[in-house]
Enzyme design. Structure first.
Site, PDB file in Angstrom:
ATOM      1  N   LEU A  63       0.829  -1.203   0.000  1.00  0.00           N
ATOM      2  CA  LEU A  63       0.000   0.000   0.000  1.00  0.00           C
ATOM      3  C   LEU A  63       0.865   1.256   0.000  1.00  0.00           C
ATOM      4  O   LEU A  63       1.884   1.309   0.693  1.00  0.00           O
ATOM      5  CB  LEU A  63      -0.895   0.045   1.234  1.00  0.00           C
TER       6      LEU A  63
ATOM      7  N   PHE B 153      -5.619   0.230   4.552  1.00  0.00           N
ATOM      8  CA  PHE B 153      -5.733  -1.212   4.786  1.00  0.00           C
ATOM      9  C   PHE B 153      -7.148  -1.655   5.119  1.00  0.00           C
ATOM     10  O   PHE B 153      -7.626  -2.667   4.615  1.00  0.00           O
ATOM     11  CB  PHE B 153      -4.776  -1.682   5.879  1.00  0.00           C
TER      12      PHE B 153
ATOM     13  N   SER C 114      -0.012 -10.479   4.366  1.00  0.00           N
ATOM     14  CA  SER C 114       0.824  -9.438   4.937  1.00  0.00           C
ATOM     15  C   SER C 114       0.451  -8.147   4.247  1.00  0.00           C
ATOM     16  O   SER C 114       0.067  -8.142   3.081  1.00  0.00           O
ATOM     17  CB  SER C 114       2.304  -9.723   4.677  1.00  0.00           C
ATOM     18  N   CYS C 115       0.581  -7.059   4.970  1.00  0.00           N
ATOM     19  CA  CYS C 115       0.297  -5.748   4.405  1.00  0.00           C
ATOM     20  C   CYS C 115       1.484  -4.847   4.740  1.00  0.00           C
ATOM     21  O   CYS C 115       1.900  -4.783   5.899  1.00  0.00           O
ATOM     22  CB  CYS C 115      -0.989  -5.189   4.983  1.00  0.00           C
ATOM     23  N   VAL C 116       2.008  -4.188   3.725  1.00  0.00           N
ATOM     24  CA  VAL C 116       3.209  -3.388   3.888  1.00  0.00           C
ATOM     25  C   VAL C 116       2.999  -2.034   3.230  1.00  0.00           C
ATOM     26  O   VAL C 116       2.488  -1.952   2.115  1.00  0.00           O
ATOM     27  CB  VAL C 116       4.402  -4.099   3.208  1.00  0.00           C
TER      28      VAL C 116
END
Length: 123
Positions: free
Chosen positions: A77, A83, A102-104
Site C-alpha cells: 500500500l 488497509f 501481509s500488508c506493507v
C-alpha cells in the site's frame, strides 16, 4: 519453472501480468489495478483492490487455478491507512479461513497506483 502470461492483462503493466509456475506452487507477481479492457486505473482504493484481485484471478485461471488455491498474499500500500478499506474487498473475494496475508506500506507503487497485490497459490 514456467512463466505464465495472460492476455487479460494489458501490456502497460508488463511483468506485472505474469506468474511463475513452480510445479506445486504458483507465484503471481504484484498485480497493479489496471483494467485490461481499457488500460485505465480506478480512482478509489476499494476499486483498485477489486481490480488487482480480478487480475490475480485471471492469471491463476491461466495456470488452471482459482482463488481458492491461494495460500498467501502480500498487499503493498502507498498509505497504510487504506488497509481497512482493502481488507473489506479482500473479505468479499476470499472465503474464510482467509489465506495468510501481509500488508506493507511502501514509498512508491509502480505506475502511480495506490496498491499492488501478489500471491502464492498451491496446487
Amino acid at each position: 519453472m514456467n512463466v505464465i502470461s495472460t492476455s487479460n492483462a494489458p501490456a502497460a503493466i508488463g511483468p506485472y501480468s505474469q506468474a511463475l509456475d513452480l510445479g506445486d506452487l504458483v507465484f503471481v507477481s504484484g498485480q497493479l489495478p489496471v483494467d485490461p479492457a481499457t488500460g485505465a486505473m480506478p480512482d478509489t482504493v476499494e476499486a483498485q483492490a477489486a481490480q488487482s484481485l480480478a487480475n490475480i484471478r485471471a492469471i491463476l485461471a491461466e495456470a488452471g487455478l482459482t482463488m481458492a488455491h491461494v495460500v498467501k498474499t502480500v498487499i503493498f500500500l502507498a498509505d497504510i491507512n487504506d488497509f481497512a478499506a482493502v481488507n473489506q474487498v479482500y473479505a468479499q473475494v476470499f472465503a474464510q479461513p482467509y489465506p495468510a496475508r501481509s500488508c506493507v506500506q511502501v514509498a512508491a507503487i509502480p505506475k502511480g497506483a495506490r496498491l499492488e497485490i501478489e500471491c502464492i497459490a498451491k496446487r
